[in-house]
Design an enzyme around this catalytic site. Structure first.
Site, PDB file in Angstrom:
ATOM      1  N   TYR A  98      37.647  43.460  42.484  1.00  0.00           N
ATOM      2  CA  TYR A  98      37.635  42.028  42.942  1.00  0.00           C
ATOM      3  C   TYR A  98      39.348  41.953  42.923  1.00  0.00           C
ATOM      4  O   TYR A  98      40.243  42.488  42.289  1.00  0.00           O
ATOM      5  CB  TYR A  98      37.205  41.005  41.868  1.00  0.00           C
ATOM      6  N   CYS A  99      39.771  40.584  43.727  1.00  0.00           N
ATOM      7  CA  CYS A  99      41.040  40.074  43.588  1.00  0.00           C
ATOM      8  C   CYS A  99      40.924  38.732  43.608  1.00  0.00           C
ATOM      9  O   CYS A  99      40.079  38.177  42.656  1.00  0.00           O
ATOM     10  CB  CYS A  99      41.814  40.530  45.089  1.00  0.00           C
ATOM     11  N   TRP A 100      41.578  37.926  44.114  1.00  0.00           N
ATOM     12  CA  TRP A 100      41.685  36.119  43.662  1.00  0.00           C
ATOM     13  C   TRP A 100      40.492  35.707  44.427  1.00  0.00           C
ATOM     14  O   TRP A 100      39.677  34.968  43.527  1.00  0.00           O
ATOM     15  CB  TRP A 100      42.717  35.704  44.051  1.00  0.00           C
ATOM     16  N   SER A 106      40.835  43.210  47.719  1.00  0.00           N
ATOM     17  CA  SER A 106      39.503  43.960  47.181  1.00  0.00           C
ATOM     18  C   SER A 106      38.802  44.758  48.240  1.00  0.00           C
ATOM     19  O   SER A 106      38.117  45.691  48.231  1.00  0.00           O
ATOM     20  CB  SER A 106      38.537  42.789  46.224  1.00  0.00           C
ATOM     21  N   ILE A 127      37.591  36.603  41.751  1.00  0.00           N
ATOM     22  CA  ILE A 127      37.743  35.736  40.514  1.00  0.00           C
ATOM     23  C   ILE A 127      37.659  34.297  40.454  1.00  0.00           C
ATOM     24  O   ILE A 127      37.300  33.719  39.613  1.00  0.00           O
ATOM     25  CB  ILE A 127      38.925  36.194  39.537  1.00  0.00           C
TER      26      ILE A 127
END
Length: 355
Positions: A98-100, A106, A127
């Protein structure tokens, strides 16, 4: 790469016990907030991320992508080796990247790992989707009807230790200072790593969910802020209307506890920086006295002076805001305090049921 099938999972499909979370955001983003148990394998350093962001704003998205690829490509062998090692260490866990917000970082990692034979999933919405879930869950917690038992007391009365003992015995304690990574005063950060607002809210949500079936919560009497953490309004309201217990601990034992907690031999400069922050609230004479005690390295006397002439008067003033009197609990030993408090809690619970 475009033909690689990227499997995705939603926030509701996450399983903290059986998932391995790979956070590909920068170290600064990871430090601020992350999924439980996540491992940080950043695509970019903090400086690299800032550089790419500047290119995106000043030039174009395409230019930022090109810059990102140029920075990321040489790192890939090392990144792949670390991802493979993590998979081998936890072969039964599902790898979720995952990333932001579930964007290019991601997606790129998930696709490349899949291309090289490492089964992994991308978290939809990143996230950010988890953050939205935390905020929604806290809003739901705010609607729950609960009584509050509020543990108050002057600085140094060992409230945190007493609350920890209660929690170990199964009582529904929410240790706000522990969740914040801060002890609440201007000195409260010393020797601790304070958490971000986002991380605090996640951990608060998790603790409240653990206590979902409890009809009451036990909290410490905090102000609206713990360091830079802002408490949710429903916690503040619960404190205001809750039943208070005032802990009374001998003055010099409080001084001893503060001395042991703040370890002045190790954190002398941090302690004086904190004194400087409250200088405007001190009389010139008191400030000079504290300076002299600092030069003498007489920290026990310094803490005693701060308690007597700064913290205790401020506490007495703040206590006047409560409309009802507190139940006073005096003790000189922690075991005695815990036993007395348990007895009081059980009596209070019986009274609440009777009502």
């Amino acid at each position: 790469m475009s033909n690689v099938q990227i499997e995705t999972v939603t926030r509701k499909q996450l399983c903290y016990e059986s998932d391995l979370y790979i956070d590909v955001r920068s170290p600064a983003e990871f430090a601020e907030y992350r999924l439980p148990g996540a491992v940080n394998l950043p695509l970019f350093t903090n400086e690299e991320r800032a550089k790419i962001g500047t290119i995106y704003k000043q030039q174009s998205r395409e230019a930022a992508i090109e810059a990102g690829v140029a920075i990321y490509a040489p790192k890939w062998p090392d990144f792949f080796a670390k991802a493979k090692e993590l998979q081998q260490q936890a072969p039964d866990k599902r790898m979720v990247v995952y990333c932001w917000r579930g964007g290019m970082r991601s997606k790129t990692v998930a696709a490349t790992l899949a291309l090289l034979g490492i089964e992994c999933y991308q978290l939809e919405g990143g996230i950010r989707s988890f953050r939205q879930y935390v905020q929604q869950s806290l809003a739901e917690q705010a609607e729950k009807k609960r009584d509050y038992l509020v543990i108050a007391g002057h600085t140094g009365t060992r409230k945190t230790e007493i609350l920890s003992r209660l929690a170990e015995k199964g009582y529904p304690v929410v240790d706000l200072e522990g969740l914040a990574g801060h002890r609440g005063s201007v000195f409260g950060h010393i020797g601790l790593a304070q958490k971000s607002q986002k991380q605090f809210e996640y951990e608060l949500m998790a603790r409240l969910q653990e206590l979902d079936d409890s009809s009451y919560l036990i909290i410490e009497a905090e102000s609206k802020r713990i360091g830079h953490i802002v408490l949710p309004e429903f916690i503040i309201e619960g404190k205001k209307r809750g039943t208070r217990v005032e802990l009374v601990y001998p003055f010099w034992k409080r001084v001893e506890h503060i001395y042991n907690t703040y370890q002045p031999e190790q954190y002398a400069s941090e302690i004086w920086e904190a004194v400087e922050k409250i200088k405007k609230y001190l009389t010139p004479q008191l400030y000079k006295e504290l300076e002299a005690l600092r030069e003498q390295a007489d920290y026990q006397k310094m803490f005693a002076t701060l308690l007597e002439f700064y913290y205790d008067p401020r506490y007495a003033h703040a206590a006047k805001q409560y409309p009802s009197k507190a139940e006073v609990l005096e003790y000189s030993e922690i075991d005695t305090a815990v036993d007395k408090l348990i007895s009081l809690i059980e009596q209070w619970k019986e009274q609440e049921v009777a009502r």
